[in-house]
Each structure stands twice: as C-alpha cells, then as structure tokens.
Design a protein around this motif. Structure first.
Motif, short mmCIF file in Angstrom:
data_model
loop_
_atom_site.label_atom_id
_atom_site.label_comp_id
_atom_site.label_asym_id
_atom_site.label_seq_id
_atom_site.Cartn_x
_atom_site.Cartn_y
_atom_site.Cartn_z
N GLN A 2 0.97 -1.36 -0.25
CA GLN A 2 -0.14 -0.27 -0.03
C GLN A 2 1.26 1.06 0.13
OE1 GLN A 2 -3.49 -2.30 -0.25
NE2 GLN A 2 -3.53 0.02 -0.05
N GLU A 95 1.16 6.59 -14.17
CA GLU A 95 0.16 6.28 -14.49
C GLU A 95 -0.65 4.81 -13.85
OE1 GLU A 95 1.32 4.40 -18.36
OE2 GLU A 95 1.07 6.90 -19.82
N LYS A 96 -0.61 4.56 -12.58
CA LYS A 96 -0.70 3.92 -11.43
C LYS A 96 -1.24 4.73 -10.51
CE LYS A 96 2.59 0.40 -12.94
NZ LYS A 96 3.52 -0.96 -11.93
N LEU A 97 -2.64 4.09 -9.98
CA LEU A 97 -2.85 5.04 -8.66
C LEU A 97 -3.11 3.97 -7.68
CD1 LEU A 97 -4.53 7.10 -8.70
CD2 LEU A 97 -7.14 6.06 -8.26
N PHE A 99 -3.83 3.10 -3.62
CA PHE A 99 -4.78 3.51 -2.92
C PHE A 99 -4.45 3.06 -1.15
CE2 PHE A 99 -8.64 4.70 -5.01
CZ PHE A 99 -8.26 4.48 -6.07
N GLY A 100 -4.90 4.09 0.07
CA GLY A 100 -4.53 3.86 1.50
C GLY A 100 -5.64 2.83 1.83
N TYR B 31 -7.85 5.58 -20.46
CA TYR B 31 -6.86 4.45 -19.05
C TYR B 31 -8.77 3.64 -18.33
CZ TYR B 31 -4.11 4.37 -14.86
OH TYR B 31 -4.28 2.28 -13.66
N TYR B 35 -8.61 -3.64 -10.16
CA TYR B 35 -8.82 -3.16 -8.92
C TYR B 35 -9.98 -4.32 -8.40
CZ TYR B 35 -7.09 0.69 -8.99
OH TYR B 35 -6.53 2.11 -10.11
N LEU B 43 -7.72 -0.86 -2.06
CA LEU B 43 -7.69 -1.32 -3.12
C LEU B 43 -6.95 -1.65 -3.63
CD1 LEU B 43 -10.83 0.50 -2.98
CD2 LEU B 43 -10.67 0.17 -5.45
N LEU B 45 -4.34 -3.00 -6.99
CA LEU B 45 -4.14 -2.92 -8.32
C LEU B 45 -3.69 -4.29 -9.15
CD1 LEU B 45 -4.71 -0.69 -11.47
CD2 LEU B 45 -2.31 -0.33 -11.37
N TYR B 48 -3.62 -2.38 -15.31
CA TYR B 48 -4.50 -1.51 -16.40
C TYR B 48 -4.29 -1.57 -17.48
CZ TYR B 48 0.00 0.49 -16.04
OH TYR B 48 1.48 0.31 -15.55
N VAL B 50 -3.97 1.65 -21.00
CA VAL B 50 -3.84 3.37 -21.81
C VAL B 50 -4.30 3.61 -22.90
CG1 VAL B 50 -1.63 3.56 -19.66
CG2 VAL B 50 -1.15 3.00 -21.86
N GLN B 57 0.40 -5.09 -15.82
CA GLN B 57 0.82 -5.26 -14.83
C GLN B 57 0.56 -4.54 -13.54
OE1 GLN B 57 3.45 -8.66 -14.17
NE2 GLN B 57 2.02 -9.92 -15.63
N GLY B 58 -0.34 -4.43 -12.78
CA GLY B 58 -0.56 -3.59 -11.42
C GLY B 58 0.02 -4.28 -10.14
N GLU B 59 -0.31 -4.22 -8.92
CA GLU B 59 0.37 -4.78 -7.79
C GLU B 59 0.37 -6.04 -7.72
OE1 GLU B 59 0.26 -3.89 -2.77
OE2 GLU B 59 -0.49 -2.48 -4.47
#
Lengths: 109, 113
Positions: A2, A95-97, A99-100, B31, B35, B43, B45, B48, B50, B57-59
């Motif tokens: 996070q 380009e990445k969001l 969140f907490g 975009y 999530y 949340l 990720l 994603y 563009v 890839q995200g997290e």
C-alpha cells in the motif's frame, strides 16, 4: 504494498462537527486524490490535488498536501449523516493509482 | 451515459474453474483498470490499460489475465480460480489527460469455494 495509509482507521463524530482524516504515502507522486465509498458500492471521486498545489477546496471539502512530509489531509466541514462512508486517499505515479486502506467515518445524528 | 458497467454482480466459483468478469465504459476513456478490494486492505491494482491493444501489470497480477481489444471493454479473466481470489472486484476508467479522476463500476463480488 500500500502506498497510502489513512489515519485514523475509524472516526465517529456528531452531525454538524468537522471531520479530519489524514493520509501518508511513501514515494513521489503526480497527484493525490480522495474517494468516498458507501457500503457495498463503488468508489466515488471527491477531489484531486496536484503535487505542485498545497490546498484545494470543493464545497464542504478542504484538502491539503505537504509533499515534504508526504502527507495529505481531508477536512469535511459541517458533517451530515449522508457523509457516513469510507474515505480513501489514492496517489498517482507512472500511470498507476495506489490506494490507502481507508478511514471509516460515522456521523451520529 | 451508463458510465462504467460490470457483470456479473455476484459469482460463486469452485476452485480450478475459470471465468471472465466483464467491464465496459461509454465515456471514451483511454485508461481502464481492475482492482480487488479485500477487508482491511484497501484497493489493490491488478492490471491496467492506457489504450486499446496496450495492457500492463499492477500490484497483484498473478492468476489474472486481461486484454483490451476496444476502447470500451476491458475484461478480466481468472484462469484457474483459487480461494485467495475471493474478493470484490472493481473496474475503473479515466481520461489520460486533464486529470486522473477515476470512474468506478459497481463491483463484482466473487466467492471461490
């Protein structure tokens, strides 16, 4: 992991009082956003503040950003029962969001 | 405008089954993202995009696959469902310029038994 951590995790206040919640993050960002989530619903965007801004207002919302401390605060003035929800900060970078974990706000009528 | 729509709203899968969560937006947003939301975790990720033909890839991408053949649609595929994938899944979209305000769908609640 996070990026943002909200504080407090939960907050209960009387209707009409002001509510303040804080967000800390770890890396440099392009902008920081606050979202509201009512129980069982999707998130709704509240306000965005860019990294070169220090304060922003929208109706009863006031957001501050301190990039030197990597922190932000959301103030909701004159709270209403309808403000009961979870509030999340989100930081945008590359380009990445991210969140907490959110603050659960309860307004007591 | 319908905004961001997700189907189904609820789904129960058995371990090992595969399925696709659908997401569509009618705002011509470049975009789009997926999530997952777990209790106490906020949340996270997953993937994603563009633009059409571009995904990244995200997290937490493991166990999930995405494609973006059109601007409007961004499906999320679970290849072989595991109990650890029990979660609420949200799709979101936004413009790439002029701000990053995310528009979220209503979510899909997935249970894997």
């Amino acid at each position: 992991s996070q990026q943002g951590e909200e504080d407090p995790q939960a907050l209960s206040i009387q209707e009409g009082e002001n509510a303040t919640m804080n967000c800390s993050y770890k890396t440099s960002i392009n902008n920081l956003q606050w979202y509201r989530q009512n129980s069982g619903r999707g998130l709704v965007h509240l306000i965005l503040i860019r990294s070169n801004e220090r304060e922003k207002h929208s109706g009863r919302l006031r957001v501050t950003l301190d990039t030197s401390k990597k922190s932000s605060s959301l103030l909701i003035t004159a709270s209403r029962a309808a403000d009961t929800a979870s509030y999340f900060c989100a930081t945008e970078r590359n380009e990445k969001l991210t969140f907490g974990t959110g603050t659960r706000l309860t307004i007591i009528p | 405008n319908a905004g961001v729509t997700q189907t189904p709203k609820f789904q129960v899968l058995k371990t090992g089954q595969s399925m696709t969560l659908q997401c569509a937006q009618d705002m011509n947003h470049e975009y789009m993202s997926w999530y997952r939301q777990d209790p106490g975790m906020g949340l996270r990720l997953i993937h994603y995009s563009v633009g059409a033909g571009i995904t990244d890839q995200g997290e937490v991408p493991n166990g999930y696959n995405v494609s973006r053949s059109t601007t409007e649609d961004f499906p999320l595929r679970l290849l072989s469902a595991a109990p650890s994938q029990t979660s609420v899944y949200f799709c979101a979209s936004s413009r790439l310029t002029g701000g990053w305000e995310q528009y979220f769908g209503p979510g899909t609640r997935l249970t894997v038994t």
